[in-house]
Design an enzyme around this catalytic site. Structure first.
Site, short mmCIF file in Angstrom:
data_model
loop_
_atom_site.label_atom_id
_atom_site.label_comp_id
_atom_site.label_asym_id
_atom_site.label_seq_id
_atom_site.Cartn_x
_atom_site.Cartn_y
_atom_site.Cartn_z
CB SER A 77 -0.95 -0.04 1.20
OG SER A 77 -1.98 0.91 1.07
CG HIS A 84 -5.69 -2.40 0.08
ND1 HIS A 84 -4.73 -2.39 -0.91
CD2 HIS A 84 -5.22 -1.57 1.05
CE1 HIS A 84 -3.74 -1.58 -0.57
NE2 HIS A 84 -4.01 -1.08 0.62
CG ASP A 121 -6.44 -3.90 -3.59
OD1 ASP A 121 -7.29 -3.06 -3.27
OD2 ASP A 121 -5.23 -3.78 -3.32
#
Length: 351
Positions: A139, A322, A293
């Site tokens: 991320s 995610h 995701d």
């Protein structure tokens, strides 16, 4: 060879100029280390955290860290630094501005992923790291991993997970909606709020919005369905709990600045565009995506793998969206451990 204690006082830099041209003085960098730096200073493994994370890798990626594990502390000198603008020891909006004696608040400059990487490199060099074997992150941490690769003479390989080459309009939209929730709290006070009376409702709402984006419809349905407890849907109770948890540990102005930091992410900025920029990154790259995701769809990691000259792609299969990069440890370990070991035995790439 030397060991560095896992709990350390922040590293302090007397002065640091941000990408925007503003100067912070001084700047502290909170960090933790595990393992031993070798005599050559080239066995460092840098682990980068996500939005509300910190340098405590043993909390959020514990199954990957330790002797004989993916982040093998018998072979790697593992280093994790808290990002610029956070509230976990590195200078950020909650830090005291020496010129006023009060927290920076919104006077803290907008900083970028590139700022954080430059700052962290200074900390690593102070620790004696002469070259980084690999940088790993998911991320926001994946964005840092990509930016680290532009320090090509210093970084041998990267593992960006669950991110893209630039923050998309979809992601910027999620970030802005969360910021508006904070701005709309009367206690926000244009960012100059009393730390003892912060905009808790706004930050809680922002976190609840984020938690939805981190998962999927299928995972929410499987976990909560239409179950109720005390005349409240279980999913409502879950989101409220997540919001309260963040309020207890995080600063609202830091949340604003770090979502803006993520929005700044664009490897192509000033480098001829995304495709040309990625073509410059000739180090080995293990790109990891997640099939479910919705925040950073798999197409973004496929794009990275297509345009990074020495990339290979692995896909986490998960219903969790995610957040799967913080959940699916068995899949991650099966790829990371052999790939990272290879980086220790492969001859360094020419800069």
């Amino acid at each position: 060879m030397h060991d560095v204690a896992p709990e350390l006082a922040p590293f302090r830099i007397a002065s640091f100029e941000t990408e925007s041209g503003q100067t912070l003085a001084p700047v502290d960098v909170a960090f933790r280390t595990w393992g031993t730096l070798n005599a050559a200073g080239d066995n460092a493994l840098v682990v980068c955290h996500a939005l509300t994370g910190n340098a405590d890798v043993d909390d959020w990626w514990a199954p990957l860290l330790g002797p004989g594990m993916a982040f093998d502390t018998d072979q790697f000198f593992v280093v994790a630094c808290n990002v610029l603008g956070s509230c976990y020891g590195t200078t950020g909006p909650a830090s005291v501005d020496p010129s006023t004696g009060k927290p920076y608040g919104t006077r803290f400059p907008e900083v970028t992923v590139r700022d954080t990487v430059r700052l962290h490199r200074a900390a690593l060099e102070a620790l004696g790291v002469r070259r980084v074997a690999a940088v790993v992150g998911g991320s926001m941490g994946g964005m840092q991993a990509l930016e680290w690769a532009f320090h090509s003479e210093y970084v041998r390989s990267i593992v960006p997970m669950a991110c893209g080459a630039a923050h998309s309009a979809w992601c910027i939209g999620w970030s802005e909606a969360q910021r508006q929730a904070i701005y709309g709290d009367p206690k926000w006070q244009a960012g100059q709020y009393d730390p003892a009376d912060p905009p808790a409702q706004g930050l809680s709402t922002a976190r609840q919005m984020a938690m939805i984006s981190y998962r999927t419809s299928a995972s929410f349905q499987a976990r909560f369905g239409r179950e109720t407890r005390d005349q409240q849907f279980s999913v409502e109770s879950y989101l409220g709990y997540q919001g309260r948890k963040l309020v207890e540990r995080f600063d609202a102005a830091s949340y604003v600045r770090l979502t803006q930091l993520m929005d700044s992410h664009d490897v192509g900025r000033g480098r001829g565009g995304v495709v040309d920029a990625l073509a410059q990154l000739t180090q080995p790259a293990l790109v990891i995506g997640i099939d479910s995701d919705i925040l950073y769809p798999l197409a973004q990691q496929q794009f990275l793998a297509q345009h990074l000259p020495q990339a290979e792609l692995r896909v986490i299969e998960s219903a969790h969206g995610h957040d799967a990069f913080l959940i699916e440890f068995d899949q991650l370990s099966s790829w990371l451990r052999p790939w990272l070991q290879k980086q220790l035995t492969t001859a360094p790439q020419a800069a």
